[in-house]
Design an enzyme around this catalytic site. Structure first.
Site, PDB file in Angstrom:
ATOM      1  N   LYS A  14     -90.503  26.054 -22.696  1.00 42.47           N
ATOM      2  CA  LYS A  14     -90.259  24.691 -23.169  1.00 42.47           C
ATOM      3  C   LYS A  14     -91.316  23.725 -22.612  1.00 42.47           C
ATOM      4  O   LYS A  14     -92.048  24.082 -21.670  1.00 42.47           O
ATOM      5  CB  LYS A  14     -88.846  24.270 -22.753  1.00 42.47           C
ATOM      6  CG  LYS A  14     -87.757  25.152 -23.377  1.00 42.47           C
ATOM      7  CD  LYS A  14     -86.368  24.640 -23.014  1.00 42.47           C
ATOM      8  CE  LYS A  14     -85.289  25.543 -23.589  1.00 42.47           C
ATOM      9  NZ  LYS A  14     -83.927  25.033 -23.300  1.00 42.47           N
ATOM     10  N   TYR A  52     -82.269  23.820 -32.914  1.00 45.25           N
ATOM     11  CA  TYR A  52     -81.066  23.639 -32.091  1.00 45.25           C
ATOM     12  C   TYR A  52     -79.894  23.088 -32.910  1.00 45.25           C
ATOM     13  O   TYR A  52     -79.016  22.414 -32.350  1.00 45.25           O
ATOM     14  CB  TYR A  52     -81.375  22.720 -30.907  1.00 45.25           C
ATOM     15  CG  TYR A  52     -81.981  23.475 -29.720  1.00 45.25           C
ATOM     16  CD1 TYR A  52     -81.312  24.560 -29.144  1.00 45.25           C
ATOM     17  CD2 TYR A  52     -83.193  23.106 -29.168  1.00 45.25           C
ATOM     18  CE1 TYR A  52     -81.843  25.246 -28.067  1.00 45.25           C
ATOM     19  CE2 TYR A  52     -83.737  23.789 -28.081  1.00 45.25           C
ATOM     20  CZ  TYR A  52     -83.048  24.861 -27.542  1.00 45.25           C
ATOM     21  OH  TYR A  52     -83.573  25.546 -26.462  1.00 45.25           O
ATOM     22  N   PHE A  60     -75.679  15.547 -26.113  1.00 43.89           N
ATOM     23  CA  PHE A  60     -77.051  15.667 -25.596  1.00 43.89           C
ATOM     24  C   PHE A  60     -78.076  16.020 -26.676  1.00 43.89           C
ATOM     25  O   PHE A  60     -79.279  16.087 -26.401  1.00 43.89           O
ATOM     26  CB  PHE A  60     -77.113  16.700 -24.455  1.00 43.89           C
ATOM     27  CG  PHE A  60     -76.712  18.107 -24.845  1.00 43.89           C
ATOM     28  CD1 PHE A  60     -77.597  18.949 -25.505  1.00 43.89           C
ATOM     29  CD2 PHE A  60     -75.437  18.586 -24.544  1.00 43.89           C
ATOM     30  CE1 PHE A  60     -77.238  20.251 -25.856  1.00 43.89           C
ATOM     31  CE2 PHE A  60     -75.063  19.880 -24.897  1.00 43.89           C
ATOM     32  CZ  PHE A  60     -75.967  20.710 -25.557  1.00 43.89           C
ATOM     33  N   ARG A  88     -82.084  37.020 -21.094  1.00 46.68           N
ATOM     34  CA  ARG A  88     -81.127  35.980 -20.673  1.00 46.68           C
ATOM     35  C   ARG A  88     -80.865  36.091 -19.161  1.00 46.68           C
ATOM     36  O   ARG A  88     -80.689  35.094 -18.475  1.00 46.68           O
ATOM     37  CB  ARG A  88     -79.801  36.119 -21.441  1.00 46.68           C
ATOM     38  CG  ARG A  88     -79.894  35.914 -22.937  1.00 46.68           C
ATOM     39  CD  ARG A  88     -79.856  34.481 -23.364  1.00 46.68           C
ATOM     40  NE  ARG A  88     -78.605  33.810 -23.125  1.00 46.68           N
ATOM     41  CZ  ARG A  88     -78.342  32.570 -23.520  1.00 46.68           C
ATOM     42  NH1 ARG A  88     -79.272  31.868 -24.187  1.00 46.68           N
ATOM     43  NH2 ARG A  88     -77.203  32.007 -23.257  1.00 46.68           N
ATOM     44  N   THR A  94     -77.846  28.247 -17.724  1.00 49.96           N
ATOM     45  CA  THR A  94     -78.441  27.146 -18.493  1.00 49.96           C
ATOM     46  C   THR A  94     -78.804  25.958 -17.593  1.00 49.96           C
ATOM     47  O   THR A  94     -79.880  25.375 -17.716  1.00 49.96           O
ATOM     48  CB  THR A  94     -77.428  26.678 -19.570  1.00 49.96           C
ATOM     49  OG1 THR A  94     -77.045  27.811 -20.339  1.00 49.96           O
ATOM     50  CG2 THR A  94     -78.011  25.614 -20.473  1.00 49.96           C
ATOM     51  N   ARG A 108     -85.204  29.926 -14.543  1.00 48.22           N
ATOM     52  CA  ARG A 108     -84.793  28.521 -14.613  1.00 48.22           C
ATOM     53  C   ARG A 108     -84.668  27.902 -13.226  1.00 48.22           C
ATOM     54  O   ARG A 108     -84.999  26.738 -13.026  1.00 48.22           O
ATOM     55  CB  ARG A 108     -83.484  28.410 -15.404  1.00 48.22           C
ATOM     56  CG  ARG A 108     -83.735  28.521 -16.896  1.00 48.22           C
ATOM     57  CD  ARG A 108     -82.483  28.692 -17.701  1.00 48.22           C
ATOM     58  NE  ARG A 108     -82.725  28.504 -19.116  1.00 48.22           N
ATOM     59  CZ  ARG A 108     -81.856  28.835 -20.067  1.00 48.22           C
ATOM     60  NH1 ARG A 108     -80.690  29.373 -19.743  1.00 48.22           N
ATOM     61  NH2 ARG A 108     -82.146  28.624 -21.327  1.00 48.22           N
ATOM     62  N   ASN A 120     -84.882  22.913 -18.713  1.00 46.91           N
ATOM     63  CA  ASN A 120     -84.617  24.160 -17.981  1.00 46.91           C
ATOM     64  C   ASN A 120     -85.670  25.244 -18.232  1.00 46.91           C
ATOM     65  O   ASN A 120     -85.391  26.431 -18.139  1.00 46.91           O
ATOM     66  CB  ASN A 120     -83.201  24.660 -18.274  1.00 46.91           C
ATOM     67  CG  ASN A 120     -82.982  24.927 -19.752  1.00 46.91           C
ATOM     68  OD1 ASN A 120     -83.893  24.741 -20.555  1.00 46.91           O
ATOM     69  ND2 ASN A 120     -81.787  25.355 -20.115  1.00 46.91           N
ATOM     70  N   HIS A 123     -86.235  29.283 -23.027  1.00 46.84           N
ATOM     71  CA  HIS A 123     -85.126  29.602 -23.936  1.00 46.84           C
ATOM     72  C   HIS A 123     -85.091  31.103 -24.177  1.00 46.84           C
ATOM     73  O   HIS A 123     -86.114  31.778 -24.102  1.00 46.84           O
ATOM     74  CB  HIS A 123     -85.360  28.886 -25.275  1.00 46.84           C
ATOM     75  CG  HIS A 123     -84.612  29.493 -26.420  1.00 46.84           C
ATOM     76  ND1 HIS A 123     -83.307  29.176 -26.687  1.00 46.84           N
ATOM     77  CD2 HIS A 123     -84.978  30.427 -27.344  1.00 46.84           C
ATOM     78  CE1 HIS A 123     -82.902  29.881 -27.740  1.00 46.84           C
ATOM     79  NE2 HIS A 123     -83.888  30.634 -28.159  1.00 46.84           N
ATOM     80  N   GLU A 134     -84.344  33.185 -35.068  1.00 44.56           N
ATOM     81  CA  GLU A 134     -85.345  32.449 -34.290  1.00 44.56           C
ATOM     82  C   GLU A 134     -86.740  33.088 -34.395  1.00 44.56           C
ATOM     83  O   GLU A 134     -87.747  32.379 -34.390  1.00 44.56           O
ATOM     84  CB  GLU A 134     -84.888  32.363 -32.828  1.00 44.56           C
ATOM     85  CG  GLU A 134     -83.649  31.474 -32.681  1.00 44.56           C
ATOM     86  CD  GLU A 134     -82.988  31.562 -31.314  1.00 44.56           C
ATOM     87  OE1 GLU A 134     -83.513  32.271 -30.424  1.00 44.56           O
ATOM     88  OE2 GLU A 134     -81.939  30.917 -31.127  1.00 44.56           O
TER      89      GLU A 134
HETATM   90  P1  ATP Z   1     -81.243  28.013 -24.797  1.00 44.17           P
HETATM   91  O1  ATP Z   1     -80.525  28.030 -26.124  1.00 44.17           O
HETATM   92  O2  ATP Z   1     -82.291  26.913 -24.695  1.00 44.17           O
HETATM   93  O3  ATP Z   1     -81.768  29.354 -24.403  1.00 44.17           O
HETATM   94  P2  ATP Z   1     -78.725  28.284 -23.464  1.00 44.17           P
HETATM   95  O4  ATP Z   1     -78.388  29.240 -24.555  1.00 44.17           O
HETATM   96  O5  ATP Z   1     -78.645  28.775 -22.058  1.00 44.17           O
HETATM   97  O6  ATP Z   1     -80.163  27.648 -23.666  1.00 44.17           O
HETATM   98  P3  ATP Z   1     -77.272  26.257 -24.866  1.00 44.17           P
HETATM   99  O7  ATP Z   1     -75.834  25.921 -24.622  1.00 44.17           O
HETATM  100  O8  ATP Z   1     -77.640  26.978 -26.104  1.00 44.17           O
HETATM  101  O9  ATP Z   1     -77.803  26.988 -23.574  1.00 44.17           O
HETATM  102  O10 ATP Z   1     -78.066  24.868 -24.826  1.00 44.17           O
HETATM  103  C1  ATP Z   1     -79.320  24.722 -25.441  1.00 44.17           C
HETATM  104  C2  ATP Z   1     -80.192  23.846 -24.595  1.00 44.17           C
HETATM  105  O11 ATP Z   1     -79.705  22.522 -24.619  1.00 44.17           O
HETATM  106  C3  ATP Z   1     -80.216  24.199 -23.109  1.00 44.17           C
HETATM  107  O12 ATP Z   1     -81.133  25.216 -22.799  1.00 44.17           O
HETATM  108  C4  ATP Z   1     -80.628  22.891 -22.487  1.00 44.17           C
HETATM  109  O13 ATP Z   1     -82.041  22.682 -22.639  1.00 44.17           O
HETATM  110  C5  ATP Z   1     -79.914  21.891 -23.378  1.00 44.17           C
HETATM  111  N1  ATP Z   1     -78.595  21.512 -22.816  1.00 44.17           N
HETATM  112  C6  ATP Z   1     -77.483  22.281 -22.747  1.00 44.17           C
HETATM  113  N2  ATP Z   1     -76.451  21.609 -22.194  1.00 44.17           N
HETATM  114  C7  ATP Z   1     -76.924  20.366 -21.913  1.00 44.17           C
HETATM  115  C8  ATP Z   1     -76.356  19.170 -21.341  1.00 44.17           C
HETATM  116  N3  ATP Z   1     -75.085  19.141 -20.940  1.00 44.17           N
HETATM  117  N4  ATP Z   1     -77.146  18.086 -21.199  1.00 44.17           N
HETATM  118  C9  ATP Z   1     -78.446  18.101 -21.605  1.00 44.17           C
HETATM  119  N5  ATP Z   1     -79.042  19.177 -22.169  1.00 44.17           N
HETATM  120  C10 ATP Z   1     -78.308  20.303 -22.326  1.00 44.17           C
HETATM  121 MG    MG Z   2     -78.601  28.759 -26.627  1.00 48.33          MG
END
Ligand code: ATP
Ligand code: MG
Length: 200
Positions: A14, A52, A60, A88, A94, A108, A120, A123, A134
């Site tokens: 990212k 997303y 968010f 993962r 996350t 992360r 973080n 992804h 994706e």
């Molecule tokens: P990713 O999809 O990026 O691999 P993830 O699957 O671990 O991450 P998701 O729940 O899909 O987590 O969230 C997607 C992304 O949105 C997170 O990686 C983070 O960048 C952002 N995100 C998630 N929760 C929050 C939050 N509470 N506040 C701000 N940003 C958030």
């Molecule tokens: Mg995700």
């Protein structure tokens, strides 16, 4: 290796971690992933929103889209045994503050921003369905054959790989070149059965 569990997944560095992508790519290599393809791009707002879209109702979401369009990202197709869950696991939780507590060695924890839940560092696809979507999102023109497994893989090796390799190795034994690896690489380039013959 259990070839029936070979998967492909989409990894993305990212914007906050893009400067550190060489370190992250080194970890990818050390973890044993094969990088099938890579692309560094700056996402448009519409693209980040689509990528997303599962989070479109979350509070968010607008700031996540702002962040994802704030600089370039590096998208990588990773392949390997259980690649989706393996990547993962390498990423860690996350939330960076949680990652630092629960998985301090994770990517992360090491590269993310503990003061901002969006930043973080990287992804990873969370299922086969999202990996497929994706990979297509970032590499729409790439044709990927299904990963062959079991008998299919054996058949492919004996029909498509072994005949060429047997010819190459027989020739190599006759020629006895000084540097056999370079010689073999050159021979395979010239005699690639999937391409028209190459002039030396
Ligand atoms: P990713 O999809 O990026 O691999 P993830 O699957 O671990 O991450 P998701 O729940 O899909 O987590 O969230 C997607 C992304 O949105 C997170 O990686 C983070 O960048 C952002 N995100 C998630 N929760 C929050 C939050 N509470 N506040 C701000 N940003 C958030
Ligand atoms: Mg995700």
């Amino acid at each position: 290796m259990a070839s029936d569990r070979i998967q492909r997944t989409l990894a993305m560095v990212k914007p906050d971690a893009i400067e550190r992508s060489p370190e992250i790519e080194k970890i990818i290599q050390e973890e044993g992933f094969t990088v099938v393809d890579r692309r560094r791009v700056r996402l448009t707002r519409a693209e980040a929103e689509e990528f997303y879209s599962e989070h479109r109702t979350k509070p968010f979401y607008p700031s996540l889209v702002d962040y994802m369009t704030s600089g370039e990202v590096l998208a990588l197709i990773l392949a390997g045994e259980d690649a989706i869950s393996h990547w993962r696991r390498v990423l860690g939780p996350t939330q960076v503050s949680r990652a630092r507590q629960e998985a301090p060695e994770s990517l992360r924890a090491r590269f993310g921003d503990p003061t901002n839940d969006s930043r973080n560092a990287a992804h990873g696809s969370d299922s086969q369905t999202s990996a497929h979507r994706e990979v297509k999102f970032f590499f729409p023109d790439l044709t990927l054959e299904p990963v062959l497994t079991g008998e299919g893989a054996k058949e492919y090796l004996s029909n498509a790989v072994s005949p060429t390799l047997v010819r190459a190795l027989t020739e190599l034994c006759k020629v006895r070149p000084e540097d056999p690896i370079v010689w073999l690489a050159d021979w395979l380039l010239v005699n690639n059965p999937n391409k028209p013959p190459v002039d030396k």
